[in-house]
Design an enzyme around this catalytic site. Structure first.
Site, PDB file in Angstrom:
ATOM      1  N   CYS A  83       0.857  -1.187   0.000  1.00 13.08           N
ATOM      2  CA  CYS A  83       0.000   0.000   0.000  1.00 13.08           C
ATOM      3  C   CYS A  83       0.889   1.231   0.000  1.00 13.08           C
ATOM      4  O   CYS A  83       2.069   1.158   0.345  1.00 13.08           O
ATOM      5  CB  CYS A  83      -0.960   0.002   1.188  1.00 13.08           C
ATOM      6  SG  CYS A  83      -0.169  -0.167   2.782  1.00 13.08           S
ATOM      7  N   GLU A 132      -8.103   8.342   3.934  1.00 11.86           N
ATOM      8  CA  GLU A 132      -7.706   8.052   2.566  1.00 11.86           C
ATOM      9  C   GLU A 132      -8.866   7.751   1.626  1.00 11.86           C
ATOM     10  O   GLU A 132      -9.879   7.189   2.018  1.00 11.86           O
ATOM     11  CB  GLU A 132      -6.735   6.865   2.547  1.00 11.86           C
ATOM     12  CG  GLU A 132      -5.440   7.183   3.251  1.00 11.86           C
ATOM     13  CD  GLU A 132      -4.403   6.093   3.186  1.00 11.86           C
ATOM     14  OE1 GLU A 132      -3.211   6.431   3.212  1.00 11.86           O
ATOM     15  OE2 GLU A 132      -4.783   4.903   3.113  1.00 11.86           O
TER      16      GLU A 132
END
Length: 196
Positions: A83, A132
């Protein structure tokens, strides 16, 4: 260009040091500006673009990584394959492929978009916040891993049952289940397994 820890800088083409910037977005994922990486993660957090990758082997097992102990955010916890954050103006797909290679030393043999998910997860240990707009990717890995020890503490390929056993006894990133659940339809299509 590799991503360095949030407090570090990298050299630009003219030799000067630049702060690492993230792309700030609105609730629809439209770019609205940039912010320095660490500042974007300070409470309450600023909504920014991110990506999460889920790679599987030929047996349908998910590749997990344990984040290196030296990471500024969520060190030592288990999480999805890879990620991170695109550079401003970088396509999430390109960033996902780039970062997978930087962290694990391997390029996916297949990588496909798997939707997006928006979340707000505080990290109780560091005090930082993951706010996010996350682009999800699923794919296959067929080459031998060569993890960067600065980024990755350990790796493991797991079945759905093994993942649940690990999740019950080991520490995972605060965002892991959110991104996994959002990616499940694409994971099931990729692996052909209802177990995911």
């Amino acid at each position: 260009m590799p991503i360095t820890p949030a407090t570090a800088t990298h050299s630009s083409s003219n030799g000067t040091a630049d702060a690492i910037l993230l792309e700030l977005v609105d609730e629809d994922g439209v770019t609205i500006g940039t912010a320095e990486k660490l500042a974007a993660h300070q409470p309450p957090g600023r909504l920014h673009r991110a990506f999460s990758v889920f790679l599987f082997d030929e047996h349908g097992r998910l590749l997990l990584q344990q984040r290196a102990l030296g990471k500024y955010h969520s060190p030592g916890v288990w999480s999805n394959t890879c990620c991170g954050h695109p550079y401003p103006g970088e396509a999430p797909f390109a960033a996902a492929a780039r970062r997978t290679y930087e962290e694990l030393g391997v390029s996916p043999s297949l990588l496909a978009e798997a939707g997006t998910v928006r979340y707000n997860h505080p990290d109780p240990v560091s005090g930082l916040v993951e706010q996010e707009y996350n682009h999800l990717f699923v794919g296959l890995v067929q080459a031998a891993l060569r993890p960067d020890p600065e980024e990755v503490g350990a790796t493991a390929f797991v079945t759905p049952v093994e993942l649940m056993e690990r999740h019950a006894t080991e520490t995972f990133s605060s965002w892991f289940m959110t991104v996994l659940d959002a990616a499940r339809p694409a994971i099931r299509e990729l692996t052909g397994s209802a177990g995911w």
